[in-house]
Every structure is written in structure tokens, then in C-alpha cells.
Design an enzyme around this catalytic site. Sequence first.
Site, short mmCIF file in Angstrom:
data_model
loop_
_atom_site.label_atom_id
_atom_site.label_comp_id
_atom_site.label_asym_id
_atom_site.label_seq_id
_atom_site.Cartn_x
_atom_site.Cartn_y
_atom_site.Cartn_z
N SER A 71 -11.92 -15.84 23.37
CA SER A 71 -10.58 -16.04 23.92
C SER A 71 -10.35 -17.50 24.24
CB SER A 71 -10.47 -15.21 25.20
OG SER A 71 -9.35 -15.60 25.94
N TYR A 91 -13.78 -12.36 33.95
CA TYR A 91 -13.49 -12.03 32.55
C TYR A 91 -13.76 -13.25 31.66
CZ TYR A 91 -10.76 -11.45 28.29
OH TYR A 91 -10.37 -11.41 26.97
N LYS A 103 -16.72 -14.04 28.47
CA LYS A 103 -16.50 -14.55 27.11
C LYS A 103 -17.33 -15.82 26.90
CE LYS A 103 -13.65 -11.40 25.79
NZ LYS A 103 -14.08 -10.39 24.83
P1 NAD Z 1 -8.07 -3.19 24.21
O1 NAD Z 1 -8.44 -2.85 25.59
O2 NAD Z 1 -6.78 -2.67 23.67
O3 NAD Z 1 -9.23 -2.75 23.21
C1 NAD Z 1 -10.60 -2.72 23.59
C2 NAD Z 1 -11.15 -1.36 23.18
O4 NAD Z 1 -12.54 -1.31 23.53
C3 NAD Z 1 -10.47 -0.20 23.91
O5 NAD Z 1 -10.06 0.76 22.95
C4 NAD Z 1 -11.54 0.35 24.83
O6 NAD Z 1 -11.42 1.75 25.02
C5 NAD Z 1 -12.81 -0.04 24.10
N1 NAD Z 1 -14.02 -0.22 24.93
C6 NAD Z 1 -14.13 -0.92 26.09
N2 NAD Z 1 -15.39 -0.90 26.51
C7 NAD Z 1 -16.10 -0.17 25.61
C8 NAD Z 1 -17.47 0.20 25.49
N3 NAD Z 1 -18.38 -0.16 26.40
N4 NAD Z 1 -17.83 0.96 24.43
C9 NAD Z 1 -16.92 1.35 23.50
N5 NAD Z 1 -15.64 1.02 23.57
C10 NAD Z 1 -15.23 0.27 24.60
O7 NAD Z 1 -8.10 -4.79 24.07
P2 NAD Z 1 -7.61 -5.73 22.90
O8 NAD Z 1 -6.40 -6.44 23.37
O9 NAD Z 1 -7.58 -4.99 21.62
O10 NAD Z 1 -8.79 -6.78 22.90
C11 NAD Z 1 -9.91 -6.67 22.04
C12 NAD Z 1 -10.90 -7.76 22.36
O11 NAD Z 1 -10.24 -9.02 22.25
C13 NAD Z 1 -11.43 -7.69 23.80
O12 NAD Z 1 -12.80 -8.05 23.76
C14 NAD Z 1 -10.62 -8.73 24.52
O13 NAD Z 1 -11.31 -9.27 25.60
C15 NAD Z 1 -10.40 -9.77 23.44
N6 NAD Z 1 -9.21 -10.60 23.66
C16 NAD Z 1 -7.99 -10.01 23.84
C17 NAD Z 1 -6.87 -10.80 24.10
C18 NAD Z 1 -5.52 -10.16 24.35
O14 NAD Z 1 -4.65 -10.83 24.91
N7 NAD Z 1 -5.28 -8.93 23.94
C19 NAD Z 1 -6.97 -12.21 24.15
C20 NAD Z 1 -8.23 -12.77 23.93
C21 NAD Z 1 -9.34 -11.97 23.69
N1 UFG Z 2 4.45 -14.50 32.79
C1 UFG Z 2 5.59 -14.33 33.55
N2 UFG Z 2 5.84 -13.07 34.04
C2 UFG Z 2 5.03 -12.00 33.80
C3 UFG Z 2 3.86 -12.19 33.03
C4 UFG Z 2 3.60 -13.45 32.54
O1 UFG Z 2 6.33 -15.26 33.78
O2 UFG Z 2 5.32 -10.91 34.28
C5 UFG Z 2 4.15 -15.84 32.23
C6 UFG Z 2 2.85 -16.44 32.71
O3 UFG Z 2 3.04 -17.15 33.91
C7 UFG Z 2 2.49 -17.35 31.51
C8 UFG Z 2 3.04 -16.58 30.30
O4 UFG Z 2 4.03 -15.69 30.83
O5 UFG Z 2 3.18 -18.56 31.61
C9 UFG Z 2 1.99 -15.77 29.56
O6 UFG Z 2 1.28 -14.95 30.48
P1 UFG Z 2 0.32 -13.77 30.00
O7 UFG Z 2 -0.19 -13.09 31.21
O8 UFG Z 2 1.00 -12.93 28.97
O9 UFG Z 2 -0.85 -14.54 29.22
P2 UFG Z 2 -1.88 -15.65 29.71
O10 UFG Z 2 -1.68 -16.85 28.84
O11 UFG Z 2 -1.80 -15.86 31.16
O12 UFG Z 2 -3.30 -14.97 29.41
C10 UFG Z 2 -3.56 -14.27 28.19
C11 UFG Z 2 -4.61 -13.20 28.47
C12 UFG Z 2 -5.93 -13.82 28.77
C13 UFG Z 2 -6.31 -14.75 27.65
C14 UFG Z 2 -5.25 -15.78 27.41
C15 UFG Z 2 -5.58 -16.60 26.20
O13 UFG Z 2 -4.20 -12.38 29.55
O14 UFG Z 2 -6.91 -12.83 28.86
O15 UFG Z 2 -3.98 -15.15 27.20
O16 UFG Z 2 -4.79 -17.74 26.14
F1 UFG Z 2 -7.46 -15.36 27.92
#
Ligand code: NAD
Ligand code: UFG
Length: 363
Positions: A141, A166, A170
Site C-alpha cells: 500500500s 495496519y 504492510k
Molecule cells: P477486502 O477486505 O475486500 O479483501 C480481503 C479479503 O481477504 C476478504 O475477502 C477477507 O474475507 C479475506 N481475508 C482476510 N483475512 C483472511 C485470512 N486470514 N484468511 C483468508 N482470507 C482472509 O480488501 P481489499 O480492498 O480487496 O484489499 C486486498 C488487499 O489489498 C489487502 O491486503 C489490503 O490491505 C490491500 N490494500 C487495499 C487497499 C484499498 O484501499 N482497498 C489499499 C492498499 C492495499
Molecule cells: N475523506 C473525506 N470524508 C470521508 C472520507 C474521506 O473527506 O468521509 C477524505 C480524506 O480526508 C482524504 C480522502 O477523502 O483526503 C481520501 O480518504 P480515504 O479514507 O478514502 O483514503 P486514504 O487516502 O485516507 O487511505 C486509503 C486507505 C489506506 C491506504 C491509502 C493508500 O484507507 O489503507 O488509501 O494511499 F493505505
Amino acid sequence: MKILLTGGAGFIGSHTAVELLAGGFEVVVVDNYSNSDVSVNDRIVQAAKWQISRQKDDKLKIDMDNLPITFYYGDCRDGMFLDSVFRENEIDAVIHFAGLKAVGESVEKPLAYYDNNLGSTLVLLNVMKDHNVKKLIFSSSATVYSGDNKMPLDENSKTGNCTNPYGWTKYMIEEILRDEALADKEWSIALLRYFNPVGAHASGLIGEEPNGIPNNLMPYICRVAAGQGLGIRGQKLGKEYQKLKVFGNDYPTKDGTGVRDYIHVVDLAKGHVAAVSYLYRHSGAEAINLGTGQGYSVLDMVQTFAKVNDVPVPYEITGRRAGDVAEVYANPAKAKKELLWQAELGLEDMVRDAWGYMVKKCE
Ligand code: NAD
Ligand code: UFG
């Protein structure tokens, strides 16, 4: 080629499963459904069929009635279970999505985050080694970058100084994977650092399903917009969705609101397909940004959403959210060079598809 997706029923995993199937890969999904629903399995298959039937390239000759995907219900921290998955399938490479991802929750329950995120990775690595599978893509991330970098962030920007457990999971997993790749040269590992994934599949069959009140901007906008007329699965939306809270308008950005690098989840999924090929022409552990390089403000998101979808998104400006920074966006050049991939979809596609999924859910 058979690819194992841990957490493959989640938001990013489900879209990646569809792209892999549409690209002629075999897919194995492992999920404990802690943050997803088993109904996603069928929707992945339907979305893949929807997509393949619209694909111009029929060279792949995909058998639509028998898509090569297997689903396992289990936890990645369970070594015996994972071992049985590898015994039953000749896995070529793994994409490790499984993990917990809510920043705020990680502050309240740090042990759950260290246990799940680090624990699942360590168990997976050992089982992969036992089966001599050494090609891995890890869901990292942009949160691993420290807050004091200049924008745009490239892969040499400073990491660490994470503000929550979190983020540290990572960061630590990246370190573990680098150490392992140094010790055993057979590993090929891509540490994909995602920026802000949003949107949904164009079929409206799969999308983002946050549990409880969403923390992230796009799912919150969707709920506020839905509250203007639609209910979620027949339920009335609570008071918290009457207006979006915009967290601060006094940042040094073009309109004072926070700027992020939003990337369409389908582009992100395609980035994983490109990374699978990369694993075959590379060794060691390499960090690569997956972003668009384009920053949008909160107000850009709100206004584009309202205009493209023709639905009001009422909002109010409130104070800054703790831990937020003014701007985060990627330099995506390395992904273009190494993965031969770049994002293609724009902000209008992101807001249209996010809303399309929401509307379908409410039907
Ligand atoms: P998500 O929660 O939708 O998907 C994760 C999946 O993993 C879920 O279906 C959950 O049930 C499963 N899971 C969790 N723990 C498990 C375990 N121990 N064994 C088996 N299954 C398990 O999340 P996502 O948005 O699809 O994110 C996927 C990956 O990308 C995550 O590792 C997350 O940290 C990373 N990531 C997500 C974002 C984002 O904004 N969505 C940004 C950066 C990194
Ligand atoms: N924001 C609002 N109102 C809300 C939610 C968010 O104004 O209700 C704003 C935040 O202040 C920020 C922007 O919208 O300026 C984006 O916020 P998000 O919470 O959607 O995303 P972040 O960038 O804070 O964080 C996300 C994930 C993290 C990840 C990161 C990677 O939540 O896990 O992106 O850049 F690490």
C-alpha cells in the site's frame, strides 16, 4: 497457468479473479469470508462470463460453461488447510490479498492486525516453499511511505514512520519478503503498492462491500447518494448518510481539500495480470507503485460523481481527520517500464461504475 488468490473474494481479489479468467488463466480462491460474502463466488463467475462474452479476442477459446475457478473456504493462518490446497492444485504463482485493512480498527485492535496480516503471510510463505512455488505478488500500500515525502511518490521515496498498525503490517511484510528473497534467490516477488482503489466491475456484479460505516471516501459518497432516494437492500439509510463530511478545506491544495491518486479497481486488477508475467522475467523482491499519477481532490470526487450520475451528493466541511495528509499521488513510471502496464480508466469511469454497483445492489 494456475494462480492462487488468497483473499480472492474481497474487493480487489474478486476483480483480479475476473481479469485472470478473462485472460485464460486458471484461478484458485482461498478466503475466510471475514470481510466478504460467499455469494461473491457466483458473482465472480457471472462477471467473468459477462466480460468474456464482450471480448473481441477469441483466440483464447475459453470454455464459458466451465470456467476454471475453484473456491476454498479457509484461513490462511491454517497451515494444514493451505497445504491441502497446494496438494490438490498445481499452483504456479500466488497473489496474497488476504488481510485486514481498516486503518482505524487497526489502532483499536493492533494484535488482530499483526496476527492476521503477518501470521497469514508467514504461514503462506512456508507452505509455498514446501511446494517449491516461489512466485508471489503481495498487496502492499501507499501507506508504507512516510508522510514527509515530496509528491509524486516513487519507489525510492522514504518509507516507514507509519501512523497506525495496519501501515506497519504492510511495511513489516515488505521487509520479511525482501529478507526471504535475499536468502533464497529462486523467489520472484512483486510488492505492489496500491494507491486509492475505487469503482467496480462494469457489469455491476462485483464491487466494494465495506462492513459497517465506510471509512473511505468513495463508498461513503455512494451511501450518501443512495440515501437521496434508494435504500440499501430495502433498508433505510441512517442519519450518518444525510451528508458527506469533507474532512478539512484548509490544506495547501487547489481547493483546500485532500488530494489522492484514485485508481479504478479494474485497472488495478489488470496490473496484477501484468505482474504475473513480470514474475517470470524477474527475480528478487521489487516494490512497484500501482497508481495513475493523477491527483484528485475530495471536491473533484463529489462534483464528478454528482454530474456523471446525475444524483445529488450533499456535503458539509468539517475539521481535518487525524493522520490525514494534504496530498498523496504516485509516480507510476516504474509500473509502465517493468510491468508494461498503465491505468487506462478515468475519474468518470470510476464514479460511474461505483454508482452502477450501488444501484444494482439496491434493486
Ligand atoms: P477486502 O477486505 O475486500 O479483501 C480481503 C479479503 O481477504 C476478504 O475477502 C477477507 O474475507 C479475506 N481475508 C482476510 N483475512 C483472511 C485470512 N486470514 N484468511 C483468508 N482470507 C482472509 O480488501 P481489499 O480492498 O480487496 O484489499 C486486498 C488487499 O489489498 C489487502 O491486503 C489490503 O490491505 C490491500 N490494500 C487495499 C487497499 C484499498 O484501499 N482497498 C489499499 C492498499 C492495499
Ligand atoms: N475523506 C473525506 N470524508 C470521508 C472520507 C474521506 O473527506 O468521509 C477524505 C480524506 O480526508 C482524504 C480522502 O477523502 O483526503 C481520501 O480518504 P480515504 O479514507 O478514502 O483514503 P486514504 O487516502 O485516507 O487511505 C486509503 C486507505 C489506506 C491506504 C491509502 C493508500 O484507507 O489503507 O488509501 O494511499 F493505505
